[in-house]
Structures are given as C-alpha cells and as structure tokens.
Design a protein around this motif. Structure first.
Motif, PDB file in Angstrom:
ATOM      1  N   LEU A 151      46.252 -47.227 108.228  1.00 36.65           N
ATOM      2  CA  LEU A 151      47.573 -46.646 108.454  1.00 36.65           C
ATOM      3  C   LEU A 151      48.366 -46.717 107.159  1.00 36.65           C
ATOM      4  CD1 LEU A 151      48.495 -48.217 111.921  1.00 36.65           C
ATOM      5  CD2 LEU A 151      47.329 -46.061 111.453  1.00 36.65           C
ATOM      6  N   GLY A 152      49.122 -45.673 106.880  1.00 39.36           N
ATOM      7  CA  GLY A 152      49.906 -45.621 105.650  1.00 39.36           C
ATOM      8  C   GLY A 152      49.191 -44.961 104.492  1.00 39.36           C
ATOM      9  N   THR A 153      47.911 -44.617 104.676  1.00 39.79           N
ATOM     10  CA  THR A 153      47.175 -43.945 103.592  1.00 39.79           C
ATOM     11  C   THR A 153      47.759 -42.565 103.348  1.00 39.79           C
ATOM     12  OG1 THR A 153      45.134 -45.114 104.163  1.00 39.79           O
ATOM     13  CG2 THR A 153      44.920 -43.090 102.867  1.00 39.79           C
ATOM     14  N   PRO A 154      48.182 -42.236 102.123  1.00 38.81           N
ATOM     15  CA  PRO A 154      48.664 -40.875 101.864  1.00 38.81           C
ATOM     16  C   PRO A 154      47.566 -39.859 102.139  1.00 38.81           C
ATOM     17  CG  PRO A 154      49.289 -42.359 100.072  1.00 38.81           C
ATOM     18  CD  PRO A 154      48.336 -43.113 100.945  1.00 38.81           C
ATOM     19  N   VAL A 155      47.933 -38.735 102.727  1.00 38.76           N
ATOM     20  CA  VAL A 155      46.956 -37.686 103.044  1.00 38.76           C
ATOM     21  C   VAL A 155      46.232 -37.236 101.783  1.00 38.76           C
ATOM     22  CG1 VAL A 155      46.726 -35.332 103.901  1.00 38.76           C
ATOM     23  CG2 VAL A 155      48.176 -36.938 105.115  1.00 38.76           C
ATOM     24  N   ALA A 156      46.934 -37.221 100.656  1.00 36.41           N
ATOM     25  CA  ALA A 156      46.303 -36.811  99.403  1.00 36.41           C
ATOM     26  C   ALA A 156      45.128 -37.703  99.049  1.00 36.41           C
ATOM     27  CB  ALA A 156      47.339 -36.821  98.277  1.00 36.41           C
ATOM     28  N   ASP A 157      45.240 -39.025  99.298  1.00 36.18           N
ATOM     29  CA  ASP A 157      44.137 -39.944  99.010  1.00 36.18           C
ATOM     30  C   ASP A 157      42.951 -39.689  99.936  1.00 36.18           C
ATOM     31  OD1 ASP A 157      46.283 -40.950  97.548  1.00 36.18           O
ATOM     32  OD2 ASP A 157      45.562 -43.008  97.693  1.00 36.18           O
ATOM     33  N   LEU A 158      43.250 -39.397 101.223  1.00 36.42           N
ATOM     34  CA  LEU A 158      42.167 -39.102 102.160  1.00 36.42           C
ATOM     35  C   LEU A 158      41.459 -37.808 101.783  1.00 36.42           C
ATOM     36  CD1 LEU A 158      40.650 -39.857 104.728  1.00 36.42           C
ATOM     37  CD2 LEU A 158      42.414 -38.673 106.051  1.00 36.42           C
ATOM     38  N   LEU A 159      42.217 -36.804 101.338  1.00 41.91           N
ATOM     39  CA  LEU A 159      41.614 -35.541 100.908  1.00 41.91           C
ATOM     40  C   LEU A 159      40.709 -35.756  99.700  1.00 41.91           C
ATOM     41  CD1 LEU A 159      44.701 -33.154 101.206  1.00 41.91           C
ATOM     42  CD2 LEU A 159      42.772 -33.307 102.757  1.00 41.91           C
ATOM     43  N   GLN A 160      41.157 -36.549  98.748  1.00 43.25           N
ATOM     44  CA  GLN A 160      40.359 -36.832  97.565  1.00 43.25           C
ATOM     45  C   GLN A 160      39.090 -37.589  97.947  1.00 43.25           C
ATOM     46  OE1 GLN A 160      42.441 -39.114  94.635  1.00 43.25           O
ATOM     47  NE2 GLN A 160      40.840 -38.938  93.083  1.00 43.25           N
ATOM     48  N   HIS A 161      39.224 -38.527  98.916  1.00 45.99           N
ATOM     49  CA  HIS A 161      38.060 -39.299  99.359  1.00 45.99           C
ATOM     50  C   HIS A 161      37.023 -38.401 100.024  1.00 45.99           C
ATOM     51  CE1 HIS A 161      36.027 -42.991 100.567  1.00 45.99           C
ATOM     52  NE2 HIS A 161      35.890 -42.497 101.787  1.00 45.99           N
ATOM     53  N   GLY A 162      37.493 -37.379 100.741  1.00 44.68           N
ATOM     54  CA  GLY A 162      36.565 -36.472 101.420  1.00 44.68           C
ATOM     55  C   GLY A 162      36.096 -35.322 100.559  1.00 44.68           C
ATOM     56  N   GLY A 163      36.555 -35.240  99.333  1.00 45.17           N
ATOM     57  CA  GLY A 163      36.092 -34.192  98.422  1.00 45.17           C
ATOM     58  C   GLY A 163      36.628 -32.821  98.760  1.00 45.17           C
ATOM     59  N   VAL A 164      37.945 -32.682  98.789  1.00 46.55           N
ATOM     60  CA  VAL A 164      38.551 -31.390  99.097  1.00 46.55           C
ATOM     61  C   VAL A 164      38.591 -30.521  97.838  1.00 46.55           C
ATOM     62  CG1 VAL A 164      40.707 -30.257  99.772  1.00 46.55           C
ATOM     63  CG2 VAL A 164      39.890 -32.243 101.025  1.00 46.55           C
ATOM     64  N   HIS A 165      38.180 -29.254  97.980  1.00 48.80           N
ATOM     65  CA  HIS A 165      38.240 -28.293  96.877  1.00 48.80           C
ATOM     66  C   HIS A 165      39.621 -27.658  96.869  1.00 48.80           C
ATOM     67  CE1 HIS A 165      33.949 -28.868  96.484  1.00 48.80           C
ATOM     68  NE2 HIS A 165      33.752 -28.473  97.737  1.00 48.80           N
ATOM     69  N   SER A 166      40.437 -28.045  95.897  1.00 51.95           N
ATOM     70  CA  SER A 166      41.824 -27.570  95.875  1.00 51.95           C
ATOM     71  C   SER A 166      41.914 -26.062  95.704  1.00 51.95           C
ATOM     72  CB  SER A 166      42.597 -28.272  94.760  1.00 51.95           C
ATOM     73  OG  SER A 166      41.962 -28.042  93.505  1.00 51.95           O
ATOM     74  N   GLN A 167      40.929 -25.459  94.991  1.00 55.23           N
ATOM     75  CA  GLN A 167      41.007 -24.011  94.788  1.00 55.23           C
ATOM     76  C   GLN A 167      40.686 -23.232  96.060  1.00 55.23           C
ATOM     77  OE1 GLN A 167      38.972 -26.073  93.327  1.00 55.23           O
ATOM     78  NE2 GLN A 167      36.826 -25.448  93.518  1.00 55.23           N
ATOM     79  N   GLN A 168      40.010 -23.887  97.033  1.00 60.20           N
ATOM     80  CA  GLN A 168      39.713 -23.223  98.298  1.00 60.20           C
ATOM     81  C   GLN A 168      40.750 -23.527  99.378  1.00 60.20           C
ATOM     82  OE1 GLN A 168      35.753 -24.134  99.597  1.00 60.20           O
ATOM     83  NE2 GLN A 168      34.790 -23.647  97.624  1.00 60.20           N
TER      84      GLN A 168
END
Length: 895
Positions: free
Chosen positions: A317-334
């Motif tokens: 709890l409290g994890t910024p969504v941005a950190d979770l996205l980075q952990h899951g390997g989100v492609h920012s250009q997509q």
C-alpha cells in the motif's frame, strides 16, 4: 435450458437471476496465466489517511520519526474509520497534501515514508486459538489491523462484522465473482491461497454465526472453483457457480443470485439477514488474526497492451502507480490511457504519482486502440436499452433528464441513490451518453445540498436563540427601569422628605457584592462555553447556572444603582455639571453607534425586529443631540474662574492619543482572533474596537485643535524632527526571506505600498466623515443658505470620491496579494487562516484533555494522549508556518 441449468439441482443449491446486466469482452487471459509475483519496494510510499469509506485516520507520527514495518502510523477516528500501518521500515519525511485516488485528481492529507530498504518488521504475533477470544475482542483486532473491504468499496470490515444482538445473520456470502473485465486479482488469489481464504471465512463464521455460508464464483474461473471446493471439503460452506454476467459481483445482485432476496431501496443487506464479504477481505482477516499482520499490501492486477509483463503483483500500500508500471515493464510509447480499476467502474488516472490503496484491485495500461477515447455524446433517442440493462431495475433515461436539468427532487423520487454506477447503461447506449457521469454529479449535488441544509438549520437555531436572549434581556432592563421610575414618581407625589442615603460602608459592601457576582457570572459563562465546545453532558446545566448567576449579578447592579439614587444629593459646582454632561454625551453617542450597528446587522440578515432597532437608534440619536445642546448651554453659562496652573495640554493630549491608539490596535487584534476562531463574542469585540477608534479619532481632532490654538514656540529645526501625532510614520517591517521563488524586494515594496494606501484611505475617510457630520449639523439647525449648503455638499461628495478611490486601490492591491498566495500555495488566505485556527483549537483541546486526565488515566492512555498532542503540535506548527510564510512572502501585514 435455463430450467436445466438452474432448476435441476436441489433447491438449496439453486441459482437465481437478476434484472438486466451486460456481457462485455472479458480480457482476463492477459493477466491470469502467471502466478502472483512480488511487487516493487519503492523508495517512497504515499499513504492517504482516507483510503477507506468514512472518517480519515488520525496520524500518530510526525516528520522525522523512524517507523518499522507493521507499525500503526494512523489510528481510526470514530466508528466508521480504519487504521493505517507502515508497509515497510523507513522514515516519515512529510505529512501533507498529495494527489490521491480520485477521478478529479484531488489532493488529501497523506503520510509519506522514505524506505530504508531493510523492510524490518515490528514485533508481532498471531492468535493461536481465536475461539478463546470474545467476538468483541476479535472485532477490535480486525479494526486495529486496518482491514477494509477489498472488493472496491473500502467499507471498514469491523463495522460489517459487528452486528447488534437483535440482528440474525441468515446467510454469509463470500463474493468471489470478480465480474468486471481485465481484473483477475481474486482469481489468482483463490487458485494459490484457497486454504487461507477458507480459514478467514471460518473466522467470519465465528463472529457472525450464520445459518448458511455461500461462496459465489462465476463459471469463467474453473481453476479457482476447483481450488476453493477442495479447500471447503468437509466444511459447512457451499460453493455456488453463477453464470458469467456483469455486474454479478454487485452486492445486491449477488444476494439476489444466491438467495433470491431483493434488498429494497434504502435498505442494507443486514436488514434482510445477509452479510457480504470479499475473498480478499477474508484472506486479510486470516493474516491479521492468525499471523498478527495488519493490512500492508494487496493483490493488484497490472494489465493492458502497453504492459510487457502483465500479471498480478502483491503490491505494498502506498506504492506510486508509476513504480508499479516500471516494475511491470510498461512501454510508455504505447501507453494511451491509464485506468485505476476496471474499464466499467474505474476512472482515468492523469497523474501516475497517485498511490496504490486498499481498494486498488487493478491498473490498466491500455494502448490507444485498446481503450479509445469515447465518441462524442449525441442526443438521446429514447430507445430504452439502458433500462433493459440496468441491474438495479431503475429508469436511467429519466434519471439522465432530471440530472441534466438539476431537478434533484425528481431524480431522488426515481431512486437516484440506488444507482451502483456499474456503467451498464452507458455501455449499451447507442448515443454514447456518459450516463454514469451525470448520476455521479447529481449524487454529489444531493449530498452537498443536505450538508448545506444542516448548516443552515444550525445557523437559524443559533440566530433565533440569540434574538430570544436579546429580547429577554431588553425586556428585563425595561421592566427594571420602569420600576425605578414608578418608585421615584411615588416618592415625589408623596412629598416625602429626601431619604437618608446609605452609609459609605454599606455602599462599598454593595459594590463589592456586585463585582463578585459579575465575576461568578463570567466564570460560569466560560465554563458553559467550554462544555458546549467539548460536547459534555453537563453543558445544559452549566448554561442554566450561568443564567441564574446573571440574574443575581443584575440584582446586585440594580442595588448599587438604587443606593446611588437614594444617596443625599450634593449641590455640584458648575464645572462638575459640565463634566457630568460630557460623560452623558459620550455614553449617549456610544449607545447611538451601537444601536445603528445592530440595526444594520438586523437589516442585512432580514430580521423581523430591524424596524424596531432602527427606531430605537433614531430615538438615541435625538437623546444624544439634546444632551449636546445642554452641554453647549452649560458651557456658555458656566462662570469664568481663574484657570489653575496646568500641564501642557498638547503634551497631555499626545499621551492620550498614544494610549487610545494602543487600546484600539489591541481591540482590533482581539476581534480578528475571535473572528478567526468563530467565537461567540466576535461581534462584541468588533463593536468595542469601533468605539475605541472613534475615541482615538476624537482625541486626534482635539490634538489638532490644541496645536492650532497653542502659542507658537521658538522654532528649532533639528534634523530628526518627529512627525505629528495624527500622521505617524509607519515603521518599515523586516523584509521577508525569499521562499519558493518569491522576490523579497517585491514583497517589501508591496508591503510599503499597502501601508501607504491604508494611511491614505484612513485620512480620506476621516475627512469625509467630519465633513458629512458638519453638513448634517448645519442641516438640522438650518444655519446655511442654499448656496452654502450646496458648496458643503459638493465638498462632501468630493471627499467621498477621494476615499472611494483610495479604498478601491487598497482592495485591488490586497486581492493581487491574495491571488499570488493562491498561486504559490494552492490555497486562498482565508483557507490558510481557517486551517491555522482549527489546528490551534484542536491543540488547545488536546492539551486541556491531557491536563484533566493526567491524574486519573492509565499510563497507556497518557502515552497515547501525549502522542496525539505531539502530532497536533506538529500540525499546528505547519499551519502557522504556512500562514506566516504566505503573508510575509506577499507583503501583507496582519494588524
């Protein structure tokens, strides 16, 4: 087919149906194929105090405190609230507003923890045999663990499992449906941790003692169904498989599916003998009771075409969504759209810095093709598809029209508040109308209207009580006055000799008794106000005692007045008569000004007695004019006597002007503090400040006249000549320090300009008031010709225009400063002042509570109170610093 599906089994295993529903694409295969993985350990955790329904939790820590994993950092406040614990070890770096999980991106108070990377636990242990505890003790354990509904609503679990003795639970329903597309958090949880979930269900059974326990699972989760059935073997728990249809997971819809019961409008499930809990909640209860672990993390689905590694992550709890996205390997250009929750009931995230909270079951990082922007809204064609799809059996089309036209009463008549905001109506709408957004807006307006009505009712009750009190006091005073007049009239008619007055000792005793009665009354009033503010049970008794002491004080004052009236009259010299008239003129003028202010306030508030107050003000004005005329006559007829040697009148007046100005500034400061705190005597303090200002202005005018009439002294022009008393030089304040990009030189210039404009306005307004008063006096006595009257009228208008120009310039500069404060802090000056005042009030209340309970409370209670006091001191310091910094940065000077 339906008969074979639903009716071919035993009646006790029957599955019913509910009205409406839709079948959107499931898209669950993206994330349910892999096991639950650990989430990231971010460098910073952001924990909102309101990540649940109900009152926000109250911080137990302050910036700079070291915390351990599992340590409670915020305690629940009130019945409907939940505790918050540190998800990892680290240091509290800040407590303040941060963006939170809300469609509008609003800010709320959050506790920010900088992780130390060690993830060290606080000492904790579970309960070996929870059946040895009473249900009340077990409920308290769940409350202290901070568990809230994990299915999305976030209602504190301790409330739902703490039913009254009169409430019998027929069915305990465990919601494992997870009907919304994309979300697979509960699916993977049931596959991998079915035994722990069933253990949590047994704890719920112990607390609620239901007749039957049912688990509802949609038929699109075969692996989860098998795992739960294996875990339930040999238990009195029935597993019901329901057909896939959205929104089967809605509380009322699932109750109807499994039991056939319909929860009526305005009812709660408990009123029909049903309690619903989510499988994630049951798992959290098992961890809290059996292992002593509070709610620190949850299973969150991370999915979407823009995610390289979709799946389910056990996220702190409290994890910024941005950190979770980075952990899951989100492609920012997509990445085209970021959604918290499912596509039907979730909302778009515009800021990935918002944290994961107790209700965050899914994050969708979708490509533009996967979740495109909705088409433009078109006119309703009245097709009725929305009514067919509504699972709550409402009339969405009618609700849409009423919400769009702000016809809230008709919307409520059509059961607006029963809408579960599932989005089924908007999903089938061929005109692409965002129906749920209209319903959310209407619900918000209804809640705001209800809150405003409560405030208005309280304000009306306070006003009526005040008016009744004022009328009663005026009636009592008038009755006492009439009684004294009647007694004096009878004495004169009887022609009796002047009575012998009381002795000096008797008069002194009466005066002392009056002073003691007044002190007792004031102390009782203060005690009653304190009791009312704290909500004590004896507040009404203290108020009644204050009223009784007021009557005693009034009687004592009347006895002193009667004693003075009965004292033998002594012929006063002419000078004493003039002095007495001066005092009467001053008292009459003050009474007239107070009456005018009361009449204006009554007219502004539309009070019924406004006309009476205005008539009373006119009568007081006539009395004041009559006394002024008598004073002039007395001065003219007074015998001239050689003047005794006196001190320099100019010097004496200067001293009086300084004392009066100091008294006025102190009164203004006291009035502002009372208004900021919402004190009951704020209006009285403001009136006293106005009276002192009038006294100071009169003394300044006397000083100017004395200077003009004084003989001219020998002129010595020293370099450091002091300015005249009526236009004192304003001392320059210290320049504020540069903070947050504010130029201190610019702030100092604005401060200097503000002071100059205030001085200019005060002088112009004083000149206008003097000219206007002179014009009124001349008009009453008909001393001027028409030409002279017109000339004076033009002068008055000119001076008024000058004062208005200065006032407008001053207001414009103040508004400019306030706008800069909003730009730099995100809050206006009034909000900063209110926050500082509330923080100070809460701190004072807590200090008083600690002082009262220091000798009687237990050691743990005192430690808790001292921790609360420390947190409140931090809040008050932050609020005071924010207000002071904002004021100093913009050059505003609080008098």
């Amino acid at each position: 087919m339906l008969a074979k599906l639903f009716g071919g089994t035993h009646r006790k295993n029957r599955v019913y149906d509910f009205h409406g529903g839709v079948h959107p694409p499931e898209n669950k295969q993206q994330s349910n194929g892999t096991a639950i993985q650990p989430g990231p350990l971010p460098a910073r955790l952001i924990l909102p105090l309101n990540m649940h329904i109900g009152a926000p939790a109250k911080p137990l820590v302050a910036p700079g405190d070291k915390v351990l994993k599992g340590q409670m950092i915020a305690e629940p406040v009130g019945a409907v609230s939940a505790a918050i614990h540190a998800p990892t070890s680290g240091t509290v770096s800040a407590i303040g507003p941060r963006p939170i999980q809300h469609p509008s991106g609003m800010d709320a108070i959050c506790i920010v923890i900088d992780s130390d990377g060690e993830d060290r636990w606080v000492d904790h242990q579970g309960i070996a045999d929870y059946t040895e505890l009473s249900p009340g003790e077990l409920v308290d354990t769940i409350r202290q663990a901070g568990i809230a509904g994990m299915g999305g609503a976030g209602f504190p679990t301790s409330i739902k499992v703490n039913l009254g003795d009169h409430q019998r639970v027929e069915q305990l329903i465990i919601n494992a449906v997870e009907c919304e597309p994309y979300i697979t958090a509960d699916d993977r949880l049931m596959r991998e941790r079915a035994a722990d979930i069933v253990a949590g269900i047994h704890i719920l059974q112990y607390l609620l003692n239901p007749r039957r326990t049912l688990i509802g699972i949609e038929d699109n989760k075969p692996e989860a169904i098998s795992a739960i059935k294996r875990a339930c073997k040999g238990c009195d728990i029935e597993v019901r498989v329901v057909p896939t249809k959205y929104p089967s997971g809605g509380e009322k819809q699932l109750i109807q599916l499994l039991t056939g019961k319909e929860v009526a409008s305005g009812q709660l499930p408990a009123q029909v003998g049903v309690v619903c809990q989510n499988v994630g909640t049951a798992f959290a209860i098992q961890r809290a009771v059996c292992h002593g672990e509070p709610l620190l993390s949850r299973i969150t689905t991370l999915t979407g075409d823009a995610v390289a590694q979709p799946g389910n992550y056990e996220t702190l709890l409290g994890t910024p969504v941005a950190d979770l996205l980075q952990h899951g390997g989100v492609h920012s250009q997509q990445l085209g759209r970021l959604v918290m929750g499912g596509p039907m009931m979730g909302f778009t995230l515009h800021n990935p810095a918002v944290p994961v909270v107790k209700t965050t079951n899914c994050i969708i990082a979708a490509s533009p093709q996967e979740l495109p922007e909705p088409p433009p809204e078109q006119p309703c064609i009245r097709c009725g598809s929305c009514a067919e799809a509504c699972p709550a059996n409402l009339l969405p089309q009618q609700l849409y029209w009423h919400a769009k036209n702000d016809d809230l009463d008709k919307a409520l008549h059509h059961n607006l508040m029963d809408c579960i905001e599932c989005g089924a109506c908007a999903y089938v709408c061929p005109s692409h109308i965002p129906l749920v957004q209209y319903y959310r807006y209407a619900k918000g307006e209804v809640r705001q209207r209800a809150a405003d009505q409560v405030k208005a009712d309280k304000a009306r009750q306070r006003f009526e009580a005040r008016q009744a009190r004022i009328e009663q006091e005026q009636a009592e005073k008038e009755a006492r006055r009439q009684a004294r007049l009647e007694a004096n009239r009878k004495k004169k008619e009887a022609g009796a000799a002047a009575p012998t007055g009381p002795s000096a000792e008797q008069a002194a005793a009466l005066k002392q008794a009056s002073l003691e009665a007044s002190k007792a009354y004031k102390a009782a009033v203060k005690a009653a106000k304190t009791a009312e503010a704290q909500g004590d049970d004896n507040a009404a008794d203290l108020k009644a005692e204050a009223e009784r002491l007021k009557a005693v004080a009034d009687k004592a004052k009347a006895a002193v007045r009667d004693a003075k009236a009965d004292a033998p009259a002594v012929a006063a010299p002419a000078d004493d008569a003039v002095a007495s008239l001066k005092k009467q003129v001053g008292d009459a003028s003050s009474a007239y000004k107070a009456a005018v202010k009361a009449a204006k306030d009554a007219e502004a508030s539309g009070a019924d007695d406004a006309g009476d107050l205005r008539a009373r003000a006119e009568a007081l004005k006539a009395t004041a004019d009559r006394l002024k005329a008598e004073l002039r006559d007395a001065k003219a007829n007074a015998p001239t006597t050689p003047a005794a040697p006196q001190t320099d009148p100019v010097a004496e007046l200067k001293k009086q002007v300084g004392d009066a100005s100091s008294a006025y500034k102190s009164a203004v400061k006291a009035a502002k503090e009372a208004e900021a705190q919402g004190a009951d005597n704020a209006a009285e303090l403001r009136a006293e400040a106005d009276r002192l200002k009038a006294v100071a202005d009169q003394l300044k005018a006397d000083l100017r006249d004395a200077k003009a009439n004084a003989p001219a002294p020998a002129k010595a022009a020293p370099a450091g000549k002091a300015p005249p008393a009526d236009s004192p030089k304003v001392p320059e304040s210290d320049a504020p320090q540069s903070v947050a990009g504010v130029d201190p030189e610019q702030a100092a210039k604005r401060q200097k300009r503000l002071k100059a404009l205030k001085t200019a306005y005060n002088m112009a307004h004083k000149q206008y008031k003097d000219a206007h008063a002179a014009l009124e006096r001349a008009e009453r006595h008909e001393e001027l010709s028409a030409d002279e009257f017109n000339a004076m009228q033009q002068k008055v208008d000119k001076l008024k225009g000058k004062a208005d120009v200065a006032r407008d310039a001053l207001d414009a500069l103040v508004e400019e400063a306030k706008a800069d404060i909003r730009a730099h802090t995100g809050k206006d000056l009034k909000t900063l002042k209110l926050e500082a005042a509330r923080a100070e009030s809460a701190l004072a209340d807590k200090q008083q509570e600690l002082a009262q309970r220091r000798d009687s409370a237990a050691e743990e209670t005192l430690e808790a109170l001292e921790a609360e006091l420390k947190a409140l001191e931090t809040e008050a310091h932050i609020a005071r610093k924010a207000l002071k910094q904002a004021v100093e940065e913009q050059g505003l000077v609080e008098e």
